[in-house]
Design a protein around this motif. Structure first.
Motif, PDB file in Angstrom:
ATOM      1  N   ARG A  89       4.997 -13.465 -49.962  1.00 19.73           N
ATOM      2  CA  ARG A  89       5.126 -14.094 -51.280  1.00 19.73           C
ATOM      3  C   ARG A  89       6.567 -14.464 -51.600  1.00 19.73           C
ATOM      4  O   ARG A  89       6.817 -15.322 -52.445  1.00 19.73           O
ATOM      5  CB  ARG A  89       4.542 -13.183 -52.358  1.00 19.73           C
ATOM      6  N   LEU A  90       7.531 -13.846 -50.911  1.00 16.05           N
ATOM      7  CA  LEU A  90       8.943 -14.115 -51.178  1.00 16.05           C
ATOM      8  C   LEU A  90       9.499 -15.296 -50.388  1.00 16.05           C
ATOM      9  O   LEU A  90      10.643 -15.698 -50.601  1.00 16.05           O
ATOM     10  CB  LEU A  90       9.785 -12.870 -50.898  1.00 16.05           C
ATOM     11  N   VAL A  91       8.726 -15.859 -49.479  1.00 10.34           N
ATOM     12  CA  VAL A  91       9.233 -16.959 -48.652  1.00 10.34           C
ATOM     13  C   VAL A  91       8.619 -18.308 -49.003  1.00 10.34           C
ATOM     14  O   VAL A  91       8.805 -19.277 -48.264  1.00 10.34           O
ATOM     15  CB  VAL A  91       9.076 -16.668 -47.137  1.00 10.34           C
ATOM     16  N   SER A  92       7.939 -18.396 -50.133  1.00  7.28           N
ATOM     17  CA  SER A  92       7.259 -19.643 -50.502  1.00  7.28           C
ATOM     18  C   SER A  92       8.192 -20.843 -50.558  1.00  7.28           C
ATOM     19  O   SER A  92       7.771 -21.967 -50.286  1.00  7.28           O
ATOM     20  CB  SER A  92       6.548 -19.481 -51.848  1.00  7.28           C
ATOM     21  N   SER A  93       9.440 -20.644 -50.909  1.00  7.35           N
ATOM     22  CA  SER A  93      10.386 -21.753 -51.052  1.00  7.35           C
ATOM     23  C   SER A  93      11.290 -21.933 -49.836  1.00  7.35           C
ATOM     24  O   SER A  93      12.253 -22.692 -49.884  1.00  7.35           O
ATOM     25  CB  SER A  93      11.261 -21.535 -52.292  1.00  7.35           C
TER      26      SER A  93
END
Length: 177
Positions: free
Chosen positions: A111-115
């Motif tokens: 969820r922390l690598v979406s961008s």
């Protein structure tokens, strides 16, 4: 200016690359499950609650200690879904000897690598000049490896890894969910 090259390599050529790099190896893993002929029996033991002396892992740990003694760095970032898959829970359980041998392993919830722009395949980047893309079937079994010296591939992999690394949690601090 050279445009770079792409080539398929064998497992033995890959093993040699992981031994022969000069300064650094970075490795990005993005799958929730893998399957290798070496790992699967040990994961099955773990799933059955049976002990594993991890002797099968010692060759890699020796290589890691040699790299560390020579001043070479080995870093691995694992992008994982939470709750962790069985494979990743098992992988977490066996990471200690590799960390102790000198590999810096970090974990980052997906969820922390979406961008973050991530390559389509897991990879190793060796000495910031050679990418080894790792190809997998849907069940996690490896299907091949491709090297690239294309500058855009190297830049994409370096940037992706460093962006993930900046957010990733060291193995000793990561608490599996």
């Amino acid at each position: 200016m050279s445009r770079g090259t792409v080539a398929q390599i064998s497992d033995s050529e890959f093993d040699q690359l992981l031994t022969d790099f000069e300064h650094s190896a970075i490795h990005l893993e993005t799958r929730d499950a893998y399957g290798t002929a070496t790992e699967l029996p040990h994961m099955a033991q773990w799933a059955a609650g049976e002990p594993d002396d991890l002797e099968w892992l010692q060759g890699w740990c020796v290589t890691l200690r040699e790299h560390a003694a020579a001043g070479r760095s080995v870093r691995r970032a694992r992008v994982v879904s939470e709750p962790l898959s069985d494979y990743q829970r098992w992988s977490y359980s066996i990471a200690g000897p590799m960390v102790d041998a000198g590999e810096d392993i970090r974990w980052i919830p997906r969820r922390l690598v979406s961008s973050i722009a991530l390559p389509g395949n897991d990879f190793y980047l060796l000495d910031d000049k050679l990418v080894v893309f790792l190809h997998y079937a849907g069940d996690g079994l490896g299907t091949g490896k491709t090297t690239s010296t294309i500058p855009g591939d190297i830049q994409l992999c370096r940037n992706a890894f460093e962006a993930v690394w900046a957010l990733a949690i060291p193995h000793s601090e990561y608490k599996p969910v």
